[in-house]
Design an enzyme around this catalytic site. Sequence first.
Site, PDB file in Angstrom:
ATOM      1  N   CYS A   1       0.863  -1.180   0.000  1.00 34.57           N
ATOM      2  CA  CYS A   1       0.000   0.000   0.000  1.00 34.57           C
ATOM      3  C   CYS A   1       0.900   1.232   0.000  1.00 34.57           C
ATOM      4  O   CYS A   1       1.975   1.235   0.615  1.00 34.57           O
ATOM      5  CB  CYS A   1      -0.891   0.002   1.240  1.00 34.57           C
ATOM      6  SG  CYS A   1      -1.716   1.571   1.555  1.00 34.57           S
TER       7      CYS A   1
ATOM      8  N   ARG B   1       1.062   6.519 -11.816  1.00 33.00           N
ATOM      9  CA  ARG B   1       1.281   6.871 -10.409  1.00 33.00           C
ATOM     10  C   ARG B   1       2.723   6.537 -10.023  1.00 33.00           C
ATOM     11  O   ARG B   1       3.256   5.503 -10.414  1.00 33.00           O
ATOM     12  CB  ARG B   1       0.314   6.076  -9.514  1.00 33.00           C
ATOM     13  CG  ARG B   1       0.629   6.180  -8.036  1.00 33.00           C
ATOM     14  CD  ARG B   1      -0.412   5.475  -7.193  1.00 33.00           C
ATOM     15  NE  ARG B   1       0.185   4.787  -6.062  1.00 33.00           N
ATOM     16  CZ  ARG B   1      -0.486   4.189  -5.090  1.00 33.00           C
ATOM     17  NH1 ARG B   1      -1.812   4.188  -5.113  1.00 33.00           N
ATOM     18  NH2 ARG B   1       0.138   3.574  -4.105  1.00 33.00           N
TER      19      ARG B   1
ATOM     20  N   SER C   1      -6.020  10.577   1.271  1.00 37.10           N
ATOM     21  CA  SER C   1      -6.046   9.263   1.909  1.00 37.10           C
ATOM     22  C   SER C   1      -6.512   9.284   3.354  1.00 37.10           C
ATOM     23  O   SER C   1      -6.086  10.134   4.151  1.00 37.10           O
ATOM     24  CB  SER C   1      -4.642   8.655   1.861  1.00 37.10           C
ATOM     25  OG  SER C   1      -4.631   7.413   2.534  1.00 37.10           O
ATOM     26  N   PRO C   2      -7.366   8.313   3.728  1.00 37.92           N
ATOM     27  CA  PRO C   2      -7.710   8.143   5.141  1.00 37.92           C
ATOM     28  C   PRO C   2      -6.558   7.532   5.948  1.00 37.92           C
ATOM     29  O   PRO C   2      -6.667   7.397   7.169  1.00 37.92           O
ATOM     30  CB  PRO C   2      -8.928   7.209   5.098  1.00 37.92           C
ATOM     31  CG  PRO C   2      -8.807   6.485   3.821  1.00 37.92           C
ATOM     32  CD  PRO C   2      -8.128   7.416   2.859  1.00 37.92           C
TER      33      PRO C   2
ATOM     34  N   SER D   1      -9.800   7.484  -1.148  1.00 38.69           N
ATOM     35  CA  SER D   1      -9.794   6.129  -1.700  1.00 38.69           C
ATOM     36  C   SER D   1     -10.665   5.148  -0.928  1.00 38.69           C
ATOM     37  O   SER D   1     -11.275   4.254  -1.514  1.00 38.69           O
ATOM     38  CB  SER D   1      -8.356   5.605  -1.775  1.00 38.69           C
ATOM     39  OG  SER D   1      -7.714   5.749  -0.521  1.00 38.69           O
TER      40      SER D   1
END
Length: 568
Positions: A237, A274, A456-457, A489
């Site tokens: 991730c 990305r 992003s969280p 996301s």
Amino acid sequence: MLRLRTAHTISSFARTAQRAMSSTALPPHPPSLDEEAAQFEARTKDMEDFFFQPRFEGIKRPYTAASVASKQGTLPVTPLPGSLLADKLFALLKNNAGDGKPVHTMGAIDPVQMTQMARNQEVVYVSGWAASSVLTTGNNEVGPDLGDYPYTTVPNQVHRIFRAQQLHDKKHYDERMTATAEQRAKMPFVDYLRPIIADADTGHGGLSAVMKLTKLFAESGTSAIHLEDQLHGGKKCGHLGGKVLVPTSTHISRLIAARFQLDLMKSTMLLIARTDSESGKLISSNVDVADHEFIVGTTTKGSEPLAQVLSEAEARGATGAEVDRLEKDWTESHEMSTFNQAVEKAIASSSILDKESALKTYLSAVDSKPNSVAREIATDILGEPVFWDWDAPRTREGYYHYTGGVEAAIKRTKAFAPYADLLWLETKSPNLEQAKYFSGKIRVQHPGKLFVYNLSPSFNWSQHGFSDASLKSFVWDLAKEGFVLQLISLAGLHSNAVTTAELSSRFKEDGMLAYVELIQRKEKEIGCDVLTHQKWSGANYIDRILSTVSSGSSSTSAIGKDSTEHSF
């Protein structure tokens, strides 16, 4: 004369073939040689026209239209439904970018969330993290985001969402078309056909895997995918540690392979490049010259390579904790730097009088040069070689150490830009100034490129110094810097968790009062159509179809007087 006549004949056949290509009918007999040549000429011309659509302005293809046309086969290539939404996405992004406004959305994990987001969000995002953790196919083995799930997983999720979009669009259309003009005027219009952006991770393998995955996405109704420059098999991730990058050229090959596959299908699906290099600290190979200036070596002499130290420790039965400590001790006891940093230090401690000028001369001379050339230039300036070893610190897996940082990300993104429609900088913190610096540097060379930002969280937003006002404006501030596509996301995952946790806790103590207060009354208050979940699922729509085809009586209607939804 014969050559001219033959060319004229083929050209005539080509015009006939061009007209025939507009039909899906296949001839009952094989074509003659001239007809076959004419058909290929027409198909190549058609592909050239496809290449030169305004949609592809600024996109580089290191292959010809003929090389694509020859791989398409005999069947006519007809546009996929997903291309209609991809074109819609492209127009949306361009329009909003021109106005300095964002297209911002949240990750959806199921059709329920998709339908509710459709009322407010212009696009849908499907996360690979969510797929890995809650949606995997195959044997349904869920886990963290390591890109190790079957590569059909995210395309299948897109297909699920795309199919649901079509159902709800048909249902909504039927409701509107069977209503009176007065009823339709009072009925809010909902656009369920929102473009879907999906996570393709690293491409899940070599170039053939990238192509197969891209094909699946296009066939599943995807409007855009993003591919990241991490190593397949080492993928993490974007907000985990231990990320391993691939050489810049390797990721460019992935983008080219994906584009070639889309061209084969005449798909206008967007490609997003990305980079995870801002926080990446390892790279799989030093084969690409473009990466050399960011690879880390050691200037400490006379010790065993790290991989050998760890191998010997494992051979004598060292525990995992001991191996980790040895690796930490090795890197801390060795002076680590890029080669340019090693040269800068060597110049600073040398007898050169104008050290600043010497460093500037060196840096200018080695720009975009391989490390072997940089070593020679450094030796010329200093009069002796600079000791620097990039192999000694390599990990047990053979990976090189890498500096990461925004400059590395900028250099990589500039290299990716000609092959992608949008560019994504994955960051370790939400930082407007960094984003502004990044997009500004890229736009000098690629002024028309659009950018993506992950809201992003994984970030603890409350601890990054934002005021309520700056939090509220962050999305719009980013858009002014070219970050037109922005996404939370995993908003769908987190909102699902919060709602369920609160309801579960209350329901245990308050029973149905909790459900009515937290869910049913709130659904009615905000106009959530899932309140009448049978109707939401399409029961009314399907019932009207069945009544149309069977002329059934009202007693067999699923939405007849016995339906409990009439109570709402």
